[in-house]
Design an enzyme around this catalytic site. Structure first.
Site, PDB file in Angstrom:
ATOM      1  N   HIS A 109      39.470  41.800  45.653  1.00 28.11           N
ATOM      2  CA  HIS A 109      38.609  41.096  44.699  1.00 28.11           C
ATOM      3  C   HIS A 109      39.433  40.262  43.729  1.00 28.11           C
ATOM      4  CE1 HIS A 109      39.899  44.679  42.532  1.00 28.11           C
ATOM      5  NE2 HIS A 109      39.546  44.088  41.385  1.00 28.11           N
ATOM      6  N   ASP A 111      38.969  39.439  39.690  1.00 32.21           N
ATOM      7  CA  ASP A 111      38.250  40.171  38.644  1.00 32.21           C
ATOM      8  C   ASP A 111      37.047  39.402  38.107  1.00 32.21           C
ATOM      9  OD1 ASP A 111      39.823  42.486  38.558  1.00 32.21           O
ATOM     10  OD2 ASP A 111      41.285  41.571  37.214  1.00 32.21           O
ATOM     11  N   HIS A 265      43.351  40.907  44.364  1.00 30.18           N
ATOM     12  CA  HIS A 265      44.198  42.102  44.392  1.00 30.18           C
ATOM     13  C   HIS A 265      43.420  43.300  44.909  1.00 30.18           C
ATOM     14  CE1 HIS A 265      42.382  41.929  40.347  1.00 30.18           C
ATOM     15  NE2 HIS A 265      42.419  43.245  40.351  1.00 30.18           N
ATOM     16  N   ARG A 280      43.907  47.624  31.297  1.00 28.36           N
ATOM     17  CA  ARG A 280      43.887  46.189  31.559  1.00 28.36           C
ATOM     18  C   ARG A 280      43.284  45.422  30.393  1.00 28.36           C
ATOM     19  NH1 ARG A 280      39.891  44.568  36.084  1.00 28.36           N
ATOM     20  NH2 ARG A 280      38.521  43.959  34.379  1.00 28.36           N
TER      21      ARG A 280
END
Length: 303
Positions: A109, A111, A265, A280
Site C-alpha cells: 500500500h 499510506d 511498502h 509513524r
C-alpha cells in the site's frame, strides 16, 4: 505545483551527507547524521534532495528520538497530519502500530490513499522489535511506471480508481484475522472515506510520473469488478517486482523516511506472537494531478 526538482542535475548531489545506496531502484542509508528538529538548513536541504532521489532513506543509531523530537524532525518537511480514523498517541500526532493490537500492515500500500490529499511522506521509528522477522519492504512506483511498455503507459495514463479505507486485510493473509486485528479494522473503518485518484500522478517536486495503487483500491472507474481486479493485478505486478524493491531489517534506534507519493511498502508479518511496535508521523500532502491536468476528487456514490 512547486518548482520541479531535477533528479539528473549535478546540483542535487549531496556531498554533505554520507549516503550509502542500498538497491538498484531505491533506498539509501544516511550515516553519521543525528536527526532532530534543529538540523541546519543546508543539511536539511541535502537530506530532502536525497529523499527525492532515493525515495526511501534509513538512519541507524537514533535512540535519542522521543515522541517530541520525532515530531519536531518531521515538522521540518511540512505540516503534520493525523490519521483520519485511527486515534494518535495521547498528546501527539503519532500513529502507533502495535502488533498486539492488530497493527500489522502486511499488504502492499501507499499510506492513506483513500484521502484526497494523502500524506507526502512518513517518518517511522522502531520502538519494540521482534528478535527475528518484522522487516519492511518498499517499492518504487515511479520506476514501475517508467518501465511499463508504451501501450501500458497509454492505458495507465487514462485510468482512474476508487480508493477506500474499507479494504480487506484478511483477503491476503494466510490465517484469518485474530481478535485484535478485527478490532483494529473496526476503528480503521469507523468512518468510511472514498476518493477517486488517477492511476498515474505527476510528482509535484520531481515531475516524475508514478503509479497510485495498492490495497486501498476498490475498483477502477468505468470497469466491473472482474476487470478491475485484472487491471489491479497487472499494474501491481510491475510495482512489486523484486528488482523494484528494497528491504530493511530493523534494529533498535532505526528510522525510515519515505516519499509516499512515489512508493508503496509492505510490513512483513513473519514474527508470530513476538511484539513489534513502530511509531509513524506523516506530513501533509497535496491533491494528485493526472497527466492531463485533472485533480483527484472525492468519490460520490450514486443515489
Amino acid at each position: 505545483m512547486s518548482a520541479v526538482f531535477d533528479l539528473s542535475s549535478p546540483s542535487v548531489q549531496t556531498p554533505a551527507l554520507d549516503i550509502l545506496p542500498l538497491a538498484g531502484k531505491l533506498g539509501a542509508e544516511i550515516r553519521g547524521l543525528r536527526l532532530g528538529g534543529q538540523l541546519a538548513p543546508e543539511t536539511f536541504a541535502a537530506l530532502k534532495a536525497a529523499l527525492l532521489r532515493h525515495k526511501v532513506l534509513f538512519f541507524k543509531g537514533q535512540q535519542h528520538l522521543d515522541d517530541a523530537e520525532h515530531q519536531a524532525f518531521a515538522r521540518l518537511f511540512g505540516e503534520l497530519v493525523e490519521h483520519p480514523t485511527v486515534p494518535s498517541r495521547e498528546g501527539t500526532r503519532i500513529l502507533e502500530l502495535d502488533s498486539g493490537h492488530g497493527g500489522r500492515a502486511d499488504s502492499w500500500h501507499t499510506d492513506v490513499t483513500f484521502e484526497l490529499d494523502y500524506p507526502q511522506l512518513a517518518v517511522l521509528r522502531a520502538v519494540t522489535l521482534p528478535a527475528q522477522g518484522g522487516d519492511t519492504v518498499w517499492a518504487n512506483t515511479a520506476a514501475a511506471y517508467a518501465e511499463l511498455p508504451a501501450p501500458l503507459k497509454t492505458l495507465a495514463d487514462q485510468l482512474w480508481a476508487v480508493h477506500g479505507n474499507d479494504y480487506d486485510y484478511a483477503a491476503t493473509r494466510a490465517r484469518p484475522d485474530a481478535n485484535g486485528a478485527r478490532k483494529y479494522r473496526e476503528v480503521f473503518t469507523s468512518r468510511l472515506i472514498e476518493t477517486e485518484h488517477p492511476l498515474v500522478r505527476i510528482h509535484p517536486e520531481t515531475g516524475e510520473r508514478s503509479l497510485v495503487s495498492g490495497h486501498f483500491i476498490k475498483r477502477f472507474v468505468g470497469y466491473n469488478g472482474q476487470d478491475s481486479r485484472s487491471l489491479f493485478d497487472l499494474f501491481q505486478h510491475h510495482i512489486t517486482r523484486l528488482e523494484n524493491t528494497v528491504r530493511w531489517r530493523w534494529s533498535a534506534g532505526d528510522v525510515a523516511i519515505w516519499d509516499n507519493r512515489a512508493t508503496q511498502h509492505y510490513a512483513i508479518n513473519d514474527y508470530g506472537d513476538q511484539h513489534r511496535v513502530v511509531r509513524r508521523v506523516t506530513v501533509a500532502g497535496d491533491v494528485p494531478v493526472s497527466v492531463d491536468g485533472q485533480r483527484s476528487r472525492p468519490h460520490v456514490k450514486a443515489a
